[in-house]
Design a protein around this motif. Structure first.
Motif, PDB file in Angstrom:
ATOM      1  N   TRP A 140     -34.823 -30.116 -42.664  1.00 31.28           N
ATOM      2  CA  TRP A 140     -34.411 -29.164 -43.894  1.00 31.28           C
ATOM      3  C   TRP A 140     -34.352 -27.740 -43.321  1.00 31.28           C
ATOM      4  CZ3 TRP A 140     -33.212 -29.077 -48.878  1.00 31.28           C
ATOM      5  CH2 TRP A 140     -33.515 -27.918 -49.651  1.00 31.28           C
ATOM      6  N   ALA A 141     -35.415 -27.488 -42.349  1.00 32.63           N
ATOM      7  CA  ALA A 141     -35.091 -26.027 -41.671  1.00 32.63           C
ATOM      8  C   ALA A 141     -34.243 -25.825 -41.274  1.00 32.63           C
ATOM      9  CB  ALA A 141     -36.583 -25.839 -40.578  1.00 32.63           C
ATOM     10  N   GLY A 142     -33.226 -26.513 -40.820  1.00 32.35           N
ATOM     11  CA  GLY A 142     -31.624 -26.100 -40.337  1.00 32.35           C
ATOM     12  C   GLY A 142     -30.866 -25.069 -41.429  1.00 32.35           C
ATOM     13  N   GLY A 143     -31.450 -25.469 -42.595  1.00 30.89           N
ATOM     14  CA  GLY A 143     -30.805 -24.204 -43.467  1.00 30.89           C
ATOM     15  C   GLY A 143     -30.803 -22.942 -43.341  1.00 30.89           C
ATOM     16  N   ARG A 144     -32.114 -22.551 -42.467  1.00 31.99           N
ATOM     17  CA  ARG A 144     -32.191 -21.026 -42.125  1.00 31.99           C
ATOM     18  C   ARG A 144     -31.224 -20.725 -40.998  1.00 31.99           C
ATOM     19  NH1 ARG A 144     -34.350 -16.281 -43.986  1.00 31.99           N
ATOM     20  NH2 ARG A 144     -34.265 -14.855 -42.128  1.00 31.99           N
ATOM     21  N   ASP A 145     -31.065 -21.640 -40.176  1.00 36.68           N
ATOM     22  CA  ASP A 145     -30.199 -21.226 -38.998  1.00 36.68           C
ATOM     23  C   ASP A 145     -28.774 -21.046 -39.567  1.00 36.68           C
ATOM     24  OD1 ASP A 145     -32.169 -22.078 -37.071  1.00 36.68           O
ATOM     25  OD2 ASP A 145     -31.621 -24.017 -37.306  1.00 36.68           O
ATOM     26  N   VAL A 146     -28.201 -21.915 -40.419  1.00 32.48           N
ATOM     27  CA  VAL A 146     -26.794 -21.600 -40.961  1.00 32.48           C
ATOM     28  C   VAL A 146     -26.856 -20.228 -41.607  1.00 32.48           C
ATOM     29  CG1 VAL A 146     -25.138 -22.524 -42.669  1.00 32.48           C
ATOM     30  CG2 VAL A 146     -26.511 -23.852 -41.321  1.00 32.48           C
ATOM     31  N   TYR A 147     -27.788 -19.987 -42.324  1.00 35.17           N
ATOM     32  CA  TYR A 147     -27.659 -18.680 -43.183  1.00 35.17           C
ATOM     33  C   TYR A 147     -27.721 -17.517 -42.054  1.00 35.17           C
ATOM     34  CZ  TYR A 147     -30.084 -14.711 -45.221  1.00 35.17           C
ATOM     35  OH  TYR A 147     -30.493 -13.477 -45.561  1.00 35.17           O
ATOM     36  N   GLU A 148     -28.516 -17.595 -41.179  1.00 39.10           N
ATOM     37  CA  GLU A 148     -28.558 -16.421 -40.168  1.00 39.10           C
ATOM     38  C   GLU A 148     -27.411 -16.239 -39.538  1.00 39.10           C
ATOM     39  OE1 GLU A 148     -31.734 -16.533 -37.678  1.00 39.10           O
ATOM     40  OE2 GLU A 148     -33.675 -16.704 -39.007  1.00 39.10           O
ATOM     41  N   PHE A 149     -26.798 -17.259 -39.047  1.00 33.79           N
ATOM     42  CA  PHE A 149     -25.274 -17.113 -38.333  1.00 33.79           C
ATOM     43  C   PHE A 149     -24.244 -16.536 -39.075  1.00 33.79           C
ATOM     44  CE2 PHE A 149     -21.340 -19.146 -37.802  1.00 33.79           C
ATOM     45  CZ  PHE A 149     -21.050 -18.558 -36.541  1.00 33.79           C
ATOM     46  N   LEU A 150     -24.197 -17.368 -40.478  1.00 33.59           N
ATOM     47  CA  LEU A 150     -23.165 -16.868 -41.321  1.00 33.59           C
ATOM     48  C   LEU A 150     -23.536 -15.325 -41.896  1.00 33.59           C
ATOM     49  CD1 LEU A 150     -22.742 -19.813 -43.529  1.00 33.59           C
ATOM     50  CD2 LEU A 150     -21.341 -19.146 -41.824  1.00 33.59           C
ATOM     51  N   ALA A 151     -24.537 -14.944 -42.298  1.00 28.84           N
ATOM     52  CA  ALA A 151     -24.768 -13.726 -42.627  1.00 28.84           C
ATOM     53  C   ALA A 151     -24.542 -12.716 -41.654  1.00 28.84           C
ATOM     54  CB  ALA A 151     -26.303 -13.804 -43.307  1.00 28.84           C
ATOM     55  N   ASP A 152     -25.179 -12.997 -40.553  1.00 31.36           N
ATOM     56  CA  ASP A 152     -24.910 -11.992 -39.211  1.00 31.36           C
ATOM     57  C   ASP A 152     -23.363 -11.835 -39.073  1.00 31.36           C
ATOM     58  OD1 ASP A 152     -27.289 -10.967 -39.098  1.00 31.36           O
ATOM     59  OD2 ASP A 152     -27.994 -12.652 -37.753  1.00 31.36           O
ATOM     60  N   SER A 153     -22.687 -12.884 -39.078  1.00 35.86           N
ATOM     61  CA  SER A 153     -21.424 -12.873 -38.564  1.00 35.86           C
ATOM     62  C   SER A 153     -20.489 -12.167 -39.594  1.00 35.86           C
ATOM     63  CB  SER A 153     -20.793 -14.427 -38.586  1.00 35.86           C
ATOM     64  OG  SER A 153     -21.474 -15.070 -37.468  1.00 35.86           O
ATOM     65  N   THR A 154     -20.809 -12.096 -40.704  1.00 40.06           N
ATOM     66  CA  THR A 154     -20.065 -11.515 -41.875  1.00 40.06           C
ATOM     67  C   THR A 154     -20.545 -10.145 -42.229  1.00 40.06           C
ATOM     68  OG1 THR A 154     -21.062 -12.669 -43.464  1.00 40.06           O
ATOM     69  CG2 THR A 154     -19.049 -13.563 -42.956  1.00 40.06           C
ATOM     70  N   HIS A 155     -21.880  -9.801 -41.546  1.00 35.23           N
ATOM     71  CA  HIS A 155     -22.302  -8.283 -41.549  1.00 35.23           C
ATOM     72  C   HIS A 155     -22.704  -8.246 -43.343  1.00 35.23           C
ATOM     73  CE1 HIS A 155     -20.916  -7.231 -37.653  1.00 35.23           C
ATOM     74  NE2 HIS A 155     -19.862  -7.567 -38.023  1.00 35.23           N
ATOM     75  N   LEU A 156     -23.027  -9.241 -43.825  1.00 38.15           N
ATOM     76  CA  LEU A 156     -23.736  -9.314 -45.139  1.00 38.15           C
ATOM     77  C   LEU A 156     -24.529  -8.253 -45.622  1.00 38.15           C
ATOM     78  CD1 LEU A 156     -22.692 -11.851 -46.659  1.00 38.15           C
ATOM     79  CD2 LEU A 156     -24.685 -12.769 -46.986  1.00 38.15           C
ATOM     80  N   SER A 157     -24.351  -7.758 -46.851  1.00 37.55           N
ATOM     81  CA  SER A 157     -25.217  -6.858 -47.450  1.00 37.55           C
ATOM     82  C   SER A 157     -25.731  -7.570 -48.786  1.00 37.55           C
ATOM     83  CB  SER A 157     -24.490  -5.411 -47.889  1.00 37.55           C
ATOM     84  OG  SER A 157     -23.525  -5.602 -49.006  1.00 37.55           O
ATOM     85  N   PRO A 158     -26.696  -6.924 -49.518  1.00 37.90           N
ATOM     86  CA  PRO A 158     -27.173  -7.606 -50.864  1.00 37.90           C
ATOM     87  C   PRO A 158     -26.003  -7.496 -51.942  1.00 37.90           C
ATOM     88  CG  PRO A 158     -28.866  -6.105 -50.095  1.00 37.90           C
ATOM     89  CD  PRO A 158     -27.470  -5.876 -48.967  1.00 37.90           C
ATOM     90  N   ASN A 159     -25.148  -6.630 -51.687  1.00 36.53           N
ATOM     91  CA  ASN A 159     -23.991  -6.497 -52.639  1.00 36.53           C
ATOM     92  C   ASN A 159     -23.138  -7.522 -52.579  1.00 36.53           C
ATOM     93  OD1 ASN A 159     -25.135  -4.248 -54.233  1.00 36.53           O
ATOM     94  ND2 ASN A 159     -24.355  -2.861 -52.787  1.00 36.53           N
ATOM     95  N   SER A 160     -22.749  -8.343 -51.367  1.00 38.34           N
ATOM     96  CA  SER A 160     -21.942  -9.086 -50.604  1.00 38.34           C
ATOM     97  C   SER A 160     -21.877 -10.046 -51.846  1.00 38.34           C
ATOM     98  CB  SER A 160     -21.849  -9.610 -49.498  1.00 38.34           C
ATOM     99  OG  SER A 160     -21.997  -8.708 -48.537  1.00 38.34           O
TER     100      SER A 160
END
Length: 320
Positions: A140-160
């Protein structure tokens, strides 16, 4: 007392008057200098310097974070032990936990009519013991890995705005929901049990109901319930396209192009893109171009907690 001085015009100034004049002039100069001089510097904390830094929106774990937790383990002299029966701890399988709930109902519980009056949102036992956390081929912890990669790759902000195709029980989605502003996470999922786990357990237990994610039960790549005019910064599918016919994947991509922000927005697909490579490289590129997408490349991302890496394929919309 004799006069102190006299002028040729006969003006006489006595000593008391002279002293009073000097005192008045001195007092006037004191107040004048106080008014004109700059205010003294103050070392008192201001609102800025006194505030605790709470605006850290960093997403990924850094090397210093890892070193910190390693030190905590070392300082406390901790070592991994077998999870065996010991005082105050009774290791149970999930099946045993469910049986415990049925038989014992917890250490403290209400009986009779009272049993229905104190729980705002009763949750099924199989969700309470988190059986759905074992529905995936990895922790289940792998979900955090996916989130970190995608959020960093797209320069996510709270408004995204983010759309997940096949969010399941929110193994990844929970992290996006927590980070994004309310209503900015959308999901299309067809499995009813997964949706029940997401809505009846994960969101309430994580304190995220106030984020109001838009979670829609649907299939066939039907995105109509997400409304018109919604533009996404990130659209992703984690292992979902592996289980969908190639023809339907292309239908979905064609429908998603107009919902993706041009140039800046990204579509990420995990594991492989056989829906495209089976056509052949040149034909795949031509098909993508015909719907307004271009392939940007392949990425890998290592897991933080276990020996595993994710493979992701990156696409963007190249035209308005």
């Amino acid at each position: 007392m004799a006069p102190s001085s006299s002028s040729r015009n006969g003006l006489v100034v006595t000593v008391p008057v002279l002293l009073l004049s000097i005192a008045s002039a001195t007092l006037f100069l004191f107040f004048l200098s106080s008014f004109l001089s700059p205010p003294p510097t103050c070392s008192c904390p201001t609102a800025t310097t006194a505030a605790v830094s709470g605006g850290d929106e960093r997403i990924s774990t850094r090397a210093d974070d890892i070193e910190w937790v390693k030190r905590q383990i070392e300082v406390n002299g901790l070592h991994m032990k077998d999870n065996v029966l010991r005082k105050g701890i009774n290791p149970r399988t999930r099946a045993q936990q469910i049986q415990d709930l049925i038989q014992f109902k917890g250490i403290s519980h209400y009986e009779g009519d009272e049993a229905n009056n104190h729980t705002a949102f009763p949750c099924p036992g199989e969700l309470l013991v988190e059986e759905h956390h074992s529905n995936y081929g990895e922790p289940w912890a792998g979900g955090r890995d996916v989130y970190e990669f995608l959020a960093d790759s797209t320069h996510l902000s709270p408004n995204s705005r983010v759309l997940e195709i096949g969010c399941g029980t929110l193994r990844v989605g929970l992290h996006f929901i927590r980070y994004l502003n309310p209503q900015n996470f959308h999901c299309l999922e067809k499995d009813e049990l997964s949706l029940m786990a997401a809505l009846r357990y994960e969101l309430p237990s994580q304190g995220l109901l106030h984020k109001r994610p838009l979670i829609v039960k649907g299939e066939g790549m039907d995105f109509s319930k997400f409304g018109d005019g919604v533009m996404y910064d990130l659209i992703y599918a984690s292992a979902v396209f592996l289980h969908i016919p190639d023809k339907l994947v292309w239908v979905g991509l064609e429908r998603l192009v107009d919902r993706l922000k041009p140039l800046e927005g990204r579509i990420f697909v995990s594991h492989n893109i056989k829906f495209c490579t089976r056509l052949g490289g040149e034909e795949c590129t031509k098909r993508l171009k015909s719907i307004g997408l271009e392939y940007l490349g392949k990425h890998t991302h290592d897991s933080l907690l276990f020996n595993h890496y994710e493979i992701w394929f990156d696409f963007r919309r190249f035209k308005e």
